[in-house]
Design a protein around this motif. Structure first.
Motif, PDB file in Angstrom:
ATOM      1  N   PRO A   1      17.584 -18.159 -19.596  1.00 47.69           N
ATOM      2  CA  PRO A   1      18.664 -18.873 -20.289  1.00 47.69           C
ATOM      3  C   PRO A   1      18.363 -19.038 -21.788  1.00 47.69           C
ATOM      4  CG  PRO A   1      18.110 -19.961 -18.220  1.00 47.69           C
ATOM      5  CD  PRO A   1      17.066 -18.909 -18.440  1.00 47.69           C
ATOM      6  N   GLY A   2      19.362 -18.695 -22.592  1.00 42.22           N
ATOM      7  CA  GLY A   2      19.196 -18.801 -24.031  1.00 42.22           C
ATOM      8  C   GLY A   2      18.669 -17.543 -24.695  1.00 42.22           C
ATOM      9  N   ALA A   3      18.398 -16.489 -23.920  1.00 46.02           N
ATOM     10  CA  ALA A   3      17.916 -15.236 -24.507  1.00 46.02           C
ATOM     11  C   ALA A   3      18.964 -14.673 -25.463  1.00 46.02           C
ATOM     12  CB  ALA A   3      17.604 -14.224 -23.416  1.00 46.02           C
ATOM     13  N   ARG A   4      18.500 -14.083 -26.562  1.00 46.53           N
ATOM     14  CA  ARG A   4      19.388 -13.464 -27.550  1.00 46.53           C
ATOM     15  C   ARG A   4      19.338 -11.948 -27.384  1.00 46.53           C
ATOM     16  NH1 ARG A   4      17.515 -13.693 -32.327  1.00 46.53           N
ATOM     17  NH2 ARG A   4      15.500 -14.712 -31.991  1.00 46.53           N
ATOM     18  N   LEU A   5      20.489 -11.348 -27.108  1.00 45.87           N
ATOM     19  CA  LEU A   5      20.573  -9.909 -26.921  1.00 45.87           C
ATOM     20  C   LEU A   5      21.552  -9.311 -27.921  1.00 45.87           C
ATOM     21  CD1 LEU A   5      20.434 -11.236 -23.755  1.00 45.87           C
ATOM     22  CD2 LEU A   5      19.962  -8.819 -23.342  1.00 45.87           C
ATOM     23  N   ARG A   6      21.240  -8.095 -28.347  1.00 47.92           N
ATOM     24  CA  ARG A   6      22.093  -7.433 -29.331  1.00 47.92           C
ATOM     25  C   ARG A   6      22.004  -5.921 -29.162  1.00 47.92           C
ATOM     26  NH1 ARG A   6      21.371  -7.937 -35.941  1.00 47.92           N
ATOM     27  NH2 ARG A   6      22.880  -6.328 -36.496  1.00 47.92           N
ATOM     28  N   ARG A   7      23.157  -5.252 -29.242  1.00 51.63           N
ATOM     29  CA  ARG A   7      23.160  -3.790 -29.295  1.00 51.63           C
ATOM     30  C   ARG A   7      22.537  -3.331 -30.610  1.00 51.63           C
ATOM     31  NH1 ARG A   7      28.361  -4.562 -26.972  1.00 51.63           N
ATOM     32  NH2 ARG A   7      28.737  -3.339 -25.076  1.00 51.63           N
ATOM     33  N   ARG A   8      21.846  -2.192 -30.556  1.00 54.70           N
ATOM     34  CA  ARG A   8      21.207  -1.659 -31.752  1.00 54.70           C
ATOM     35  C   ARG A   8      21.513  -0.169 -31.887  1.00 54.70           C
ATOM     36  NH1 ARG A   8      18.944  -5.757 -35.062  1.00 54.70           N
ATOM     37  NH2 ARG A   8      18.360  -7.436 -33.655  1.00 54.70           N
ATOM     38  N   LEU A   9      21.267   0.346 -33.089  1.00 53.43           N
ATOM     39  CA  LEU A   9      21.384   1.784 -33.311  1.00 53.43           C
ATOM     40  C   LEU A   9      20.302   2.544 -32.541  1.00 53.43           C
ATOM     41  CD1 LEU A   9      22.134   2.181 -37.129  1.00 53.43           C
ATOM     42  CD2 LEU A   9      23.593   2.925 -35.223  1.00 53.43           C
ATOM     43  N   PHE A  10      20.524   3.845 -32.434  1.00 55.17           N
ATOM     44  CA  PHE A  10      19.577   4.763 -31.788  1.00 55.17           C
ATOM     45  C   PHE A  10      19.397   4.429 -30.308  1.00 55.17           C
ATOM     46  CE2 PHE A  10      18.078   4.548 -36.326  1.00 55.17           C
ATOM     47  CZ  PHE A  10      18.781   5.692 -36.716  1.00 55.17           C
ATOM     48  N   TRP A  11      20.521   4.051 -29.669  1.00 51.98           N
ATOM     49  CA  TRP A  11      20.589   3.924 -28.217  1.00 51.98           C
ATOM     50  C   TRP A  11      19.634   2.870 -27.675  1.00 51.98           C
ATOM     51  CZ3 TRP A  11      19.959   8.518 -30.929  1.00 51.98           C
ATOM     52  CH2 TRP A  11      21.153   9.228 -31.151  1.00 51.98           C
ATOM     53  N   ARG A  12      19.537   1.757 -28.355  1.00 59.01           N
ATOM     54  CA  ARG A  12      18.658   0.671 -27.963  1.00 59.01           C
ATOM     55  C   ARG A  12      19.410  -0.656 -27.990  1.00 59.01           C
ATOM     56  NH1 ARG A  12      16.410   4.783 -27.217  1.00 59.01           N
ATOM     57  NH2 ARG A  12      14.217   5.351 -27.596  1.00 59.01           N
ATOM     58  N   TYR A  13      18.849  -1.639 -27.278  1.00 62.25           N
ATOM     59  CA  TYR A  13      19.282  -3.026 -27.428  1.00 62.25           C
ATOM     60  C   TYR A  13      18.019  -3.867 -27.578  1.00 62.25           C
ATOM     61  CZ  TYR A  13      17.787  -3.994 -22.630  1.00 62.25           C
ATOM     62  OH  TYR A  13      17.020  -4.152 -21.500  1.00 62.25           O
ATOM     63  N   THR A  14      18.163  -5.080 -28.074  1.00 63.25           N
ATOM     64  CA  THR A  14      17.014  -5.971 -28.207  1.00 63.25           C
ATOM     65  C   THR A  14      17.278  -7.283 -27.477  1.00 63.25           C
ATOM     66  OG1 THR A  14      17.836  -6.855 -30.326  1.00 63.25           O
ATOM     67  CG2 THR A  14      16.276  -5.000 -30.407  1.00 63.25           C
ATOM     68  N   LEU A  15      16.194  -7.878 -27.013  1.00 65.56           N
ATOM     69  CA  LEU A  15      16.228  -9.182 -26.343  1.00 65.56           C
ATOM     70  C   LEU A  15      15.075 -10.013 -26.895  1.00 65.56           C
ATOM     71  CD1 LEU A  15      16.453  -9.834 -22.493  1.00 65.56           C
ATOM     72  CD2 LEU A  15      14.686 -10.920 -23.878  1.00 65.56           C
ATOM     73  N   VAL A  16      15.367 -11.231 -27.278  1.00 63.34           N
ATOM     74  CA  VAL A  16      14.342 -12.171 -27.743  1.00 63.34           C
ATOM     75  C   VAL A  16      14.511 -13.468 -26.972  1.00 63.34           C
ATOM     76  CG1 VAL A  16      13.355 -13.422 -29.704  1.00 63.34           C
ATOM     77  CG2 VAL A  16      14.339 -11.140 -30.046  1.00 63.34           C
ATOM     78  N   TRP A  17      13.408 -13.970 -26.422  1.00 68.85           N
ATOM     79  CA  TRP A  17      13.459 -15.245 -25.691  1.00 68.85           C
ATOM     80  C   TRP A  17      12.217 -16.065 -26.016  1.00 68.85           C
ATOM     81  CZ3 TRP A  17      10.816 -17.327 -21.166  1.00 68.85           C
ATOM     82  CH2 TRP A  17      11.442 -18.469 -20.627  1.00 68.85           C
ATOM     83  N   HIS A  18      12.440 -17.327 -26.352  1.00 70.04           N
ATOM     84  CA  HIS A  18      11.343 -18.258 -26.643  1.00 70.04           C
ATOM     85  C   HIS A  18      11.221 -19.246 -25.485  1.00 70.04           C
ATOM     86  CE1 HIS A  18      11.142 -16.773 -30.752  1.00 70.04           C
ATOM     87  NE2 HIS A  18      12.460 -16.904 -30.820  1.00 70.04           N
ATOM     88  N   ARG A  19      10.028 -19.361 -24.965  1.00 64.34           N
ATOM     89  CA  ARG A  19       9.812 -20.336 -23.888  1.00 64.34           C
ATOM     90  C   ARG A  19       9.559 -21.719 -24.479  1.00 64.34           C
ATOM     91  NH1 ARG A  19       6.276 -19.518 -18.401  1.00 64.34           N
ATOM     92  NH2 ARG A  19       7.021 -21.431 -17.415  1.00 64.34           N
ATOM     93  N   HIS A  20      10.268 -22.696 -23.979  1.00 63.43           N
ATOM     94  CA  HIS A  20      10.137 -24.073 -24.502  1.00 63.43           C
ATOM     95  C   HIS A  20       9.389 -24.945 -23.507  1.00 63.43           C
ATOM     96  CE1 HIS A  20      12.793 -23.005 -27.757  1.00 63.43           C
ATOM     97  NE2 HIS A  20      13.695 -22.572 -26.884  1.00 63.43           N
TER      98      HIS A  20
END
Length: 218
Positions: A199-218
């Motif tokens: 919950p709260g993960a940040r996802l984004r489509r990216r160039l060159f056929w990739r996506y990114t996910l960032v999640w911080h544990r609290h």
């Protein structure tokens, strides 16, 4: 007669094969910008030839890299200076993560090889409190946005390969010799499953056929 788009696609494939460059390494500096300036321990899952693990070692006291491919693990070990605080291990990403928790966990172009939700659950379990998980992944193109990004990326991909190789043909870098497979999850499905697991993960489509996910544990 072969339709023009197919001929163009084939020509691009041949051009890209002659001028290869690592799409995953393109995001390594971006990954580092998501992380603290210093941290104690890091785990790179699917570490391949070790480029990202060695980069993490410039900020970490200890880095563990794991990969299921013994050949690429051996290659990573041979490319890593003895003084670098990195250990590479042949291990399964679901069952073979070295015991303990990690301040940083990275996973680049590996998650689509694994059961998605189960893998994220395992990663979360090994992430230390206040730790950061960063994923660069692949998704299956389905939406208009996916196809638009793909259309934009194709000429940029060729141009980048040309510039990085200074217009000359070149062999694939060591980082591109790892085993590959196509992605089977679409980006909307990835977002939905990731939000359930993290919950709260940040996802984004990216160039060159990739996506990114960032999640911080609290």
């Amino acid at each position: 007669m072969t339709p023009l788009p197919h001929r163009v696609l084939r020509a691009l494939e041949q051009f890209n094969a002659a001028h290869p460059w690592d799409h995953n390494a393109h995001y390594h500096r971006w990954i580092m910008r998501q992380l603290p300036q210093r941290f104690d321990t890091a785990l790179d899952i699917g570490s391949g030839s070790g480029d990202l693990a060695r980069l993490l070692a410039t900020r970490a006291n200890e880095v563990r890299g794991i990969d299921s491919d013994p050949t690429i693990v051996s290659r990573a070990q041979s490319l890593t200076p003895a003084a670098t605080p990195v250990t590479f291990t042949v291990a399964d990403a679901l069952t073979g993560i070295p015991a303990g928790s990690y301040d940083v966990i990275t996973c680049v172009a590996t998650l689509h090889h694994l059961p998605f939700t189960e893998a994220l659950t395992v990663f979360r379990r090994h992430l230390a409190p206040t730790g950061t998980l960063v994923v660069v992944g692949l998704s299956r193109a389905q939406t208009a946005g996916d196809h638009l990004l793909g259309a934009v990326a194709s000429p940029l991909n060729a141009a980048t390969g040309w510039l990085k190789n200074k217009g000359r043909s070149a062999p694939r870098p060591a980082s591109m010799t790892a085993l590959t497979r196509p992605a089977d999850m679409t980006f909307p499905d990835i977002v939905s499953a990731a939000q359930d697991a993290l919950p709260g993960a940040r996802l984004r489509r990216r160039l060159f056929w990739r996506y990114t996910l960032v999640w911080h544990r609290h």
